[in-house]
Design a protein around this motif. Structure first.
Motif, mmCIF file in Angstrom:
data_model
loop_
_atom_site.group_PDB
_atom_site.id
_atom_site.type_symbol
_atom_site.label_atom_id
_atom_site.label_comp_id
_atom_site.label_asym_id
_atom_site.label_seq_id
_atom_site.Cartn_x
_atom_site.Cartn_y
_atom_site.Cartn_z
ATOM 1 N N UNK A 1 0.276 7.870 -11.659
ATOM 2 C CA UNK A 1 0.921 7.293 -11.858
ATOM 3 C C UNK A 1 1.386 5.985 -11.397
ATOM 4 N N UNK A 2 0.853 5.650 -10.368
ATOM 5 C CA UNK A 2 1.004 3.937 -9.986
ATOM 6 C C UNK A 2 -0.858 3.164 -10.750
ATOM 7 N N UNK A 3 -1.118 3.473 -10.958
ATOM 8 C CA UNK A 3 -1.750 3.042 -12.042
ATOM 9 C C UNK A 3 -3.354 2.509 -10.684
ATOM 10 N N UNK A 4 -3.194 2.347 -9.318
ATOM 11 C CA UNK A 4 -3.541 1.585 -8.053
ATOM 12 C C UNK A 4 -4.362 2.931 -7.739
ATOM 13 N N UNK B 1 -9.359 6.587 1.032
ATOM 14 C CA UNK B 1 -8.825 5.702 -0.369
ATOM 15 C C UNK B 1 -9.200 6.517 -1.628
ATOM 16 N N UNK B 2 -8.320 7.038 -2.297
ATOM 17 C CA UNK B 2 -8.091 7.102 -3.142
ATOM 18 C C UNK B 2 -8.345 6.145 -4.873
ATOM 19 N N UNK B 3 -9.208 5.983 -5.719
ATOM 20 C CA UNK B 3 -8.926 5.291 -7.051
ATOM 21 C C UNK B 3 -9.129 6.142 -7.722
ATOM 22 N N UNK B 4 -8.305 5.448 -9.128
ATOM 23 C CA UNK B 4 -8.496 6.259 -9.591
ATOM 24 C C UNK B 4 -8.426 5.498 -11.354
ATOM 25 N N UNK C 1 0.867 -1.016 -0.097
ATOM 26 C CA UNK C 1 -0.245 -0.523 0.097
ATOM 27 C C UNK C 1 0.659 1.296 0.191
ATOM 28 N N UNK C 2 0.143 2.129 0.334
ATOM 29 C CA UNK C 2 0.817 3.121 -0.483
ATOM 30 C C UNK C 2 -0.174 4.496 0.518
ATOM 31 N N UNK C 3 0.703 5.274 1.336
ATOM 32 C CA UNK C 3 0.071 6.515 1.651
ATOM 33 C C UNK C 3 0.400 7.748 1.735
ATOM 34 N N UNK D 1 -2.252 15.314 -4.662
ATOM 35 C CA UNK D 1 -1.393 15.307 -4.395
ATOM 36 C C UNK D 1 -1.732 13.378 -4.433
ATOM 37 N N UNK D 2 -2.845 12.907 -3.283
ATOM 38 C CA UNK D 2 -3.170 11.599 -3.907
ATOM 39 C C UNK D 2 -3.568 10.970 -5.373
#
Length: 304
Positions: free
Chosen positions: A173-176, A190-193, A156-158, A166-167
């Protein structure tokens, strides 16, 4: 709740010995801009405050008539430095955020990242998370366009930052999906792109059908001559025409009045998403998205 290092300001002024100082910062730090200007004036120096929008350390208005510049809210930019003496004053937000750690994070490897005002909390946040069985590692600073501190392979990334800017950038960038800890509201979300990516892919497909691309370059740290040359060569190799533009501040009216339908913004790639993502009359892309339009969707990346 923001800290200003007056000793750092005074040391900079004593070293540079300017007569006139420009102080600039983003709108959210205008009060701190005023405070720094007062520090300058207490030294018997002339100070004026920039009324231009300040987006990052890539854009410092060094053409203003000043001997030195104090730029608030950002760390120095990696790929460009102003010619005039410039102090980058981070102005950290002092309050440590509260966090309720969800079960979804426990037992996982998590990389911690933050915007400039909140980088200083990451080491303490790591210790807090460690007590909750989260294997956190500090990644450091991220910008809207720079994710070089991000390492792939974490569970995970926080991101510690206010708003979604930024999120969302990191998620694209990560596509996740990534986690966002808002230090102003103490909310962890949670930020879902996925939906945003679908819209961006659609724009890339529209661009691939056009015959002419406009490429917009910026000034100072937003002037990217090597990138422009590369984009131009790639576009012409794909059999399309290219028209080049330069702009200091890119406005909606400028974008809407360009004769080309496809506009690739190289100055600040986040403009394509955040400022012009809802423009229907034009297809506005970041450089990495333009590559996807020219070479195929499997080459898509955001922002570069």
């Amino acid at each position: 709740m923001y800290a200003i290092d007056e000793e750092k300001v005074n040391a900079f002024l004593d070293k540079v010995k300017p007569q006139r100082v420009l102080v600039e910062g983003p709108p959210g730090l205008f009060k701190q801009v005023e405070d720094v200007c007062s520090m300058v004036e207490r030294k018997g120096l002339e100070c004026f405050k920039s009324a231009m929008p300040t987006f990052g350390a890539c854009l410092v208005y060094e053409f203003f008539p000043a001997d030195a510049i104090i730029h608030l809210g950002h760390f120095p930019y990696k790929w460009w430095k102003p010619k005039k003496p410039t102090l980058f004053l981070e102005v950290p937000y002092l309050r440590f955020p509260k966090i309720e750690v969800p079960e979804e994070l426990k037992g996982k490897r998590v990389q911690l990242l933050a915007s400039a005002q909140h980088v200083h909390v990451l080491n303490k946040l790591k210790e807090v998370l460690k007590k909750e069985n989260v294997m956190a590692e500090v990644g450091g600073l991220i910008l809207g366009c720079d994710f070089t501190n991000v390492r792939r392979g974490f569970d995970e990334y926080l991101v510690v930052a206010g708003g979604h800017f930024h999120a969302l950038g990191l998620a694209l960038y990560l596509k996740r999906a990534v986690w966002k800890l808002d230090p102003y509201s103490d909310t962890l979300t949670k930020v879902d792109p996925k939906r945003t990516l679908m819209k961006r892919y659609w724009k890339v497909n529209l661009a691939s059908e056009e015959e002419t691309f406009a490429i917009v370059d910026g000034h100072e740290g937003q002037s990217r001559e090597a990138l422009i040359r590369g984009l131009k060569m790639l576009t012409e190799k794909a059999g399309k025409r290219v028209r080049l533009y330069k702009s200091l501040i890119l406005t909606r009216d400028f974008v809407l009045n360009l004769p080309e339908r496809v506009i690739v913004i190289a100055s600040c790639p986040r403009l394509a998403l955040d400022d012009f993502g809802d423009v229907e009359e034009k297809v506005v892309l970041a450089p990495g998205e333009a590559r996807g339009a020219l070479l195929g969707l499997d080459k898509y990346s955001f922002p570069w």
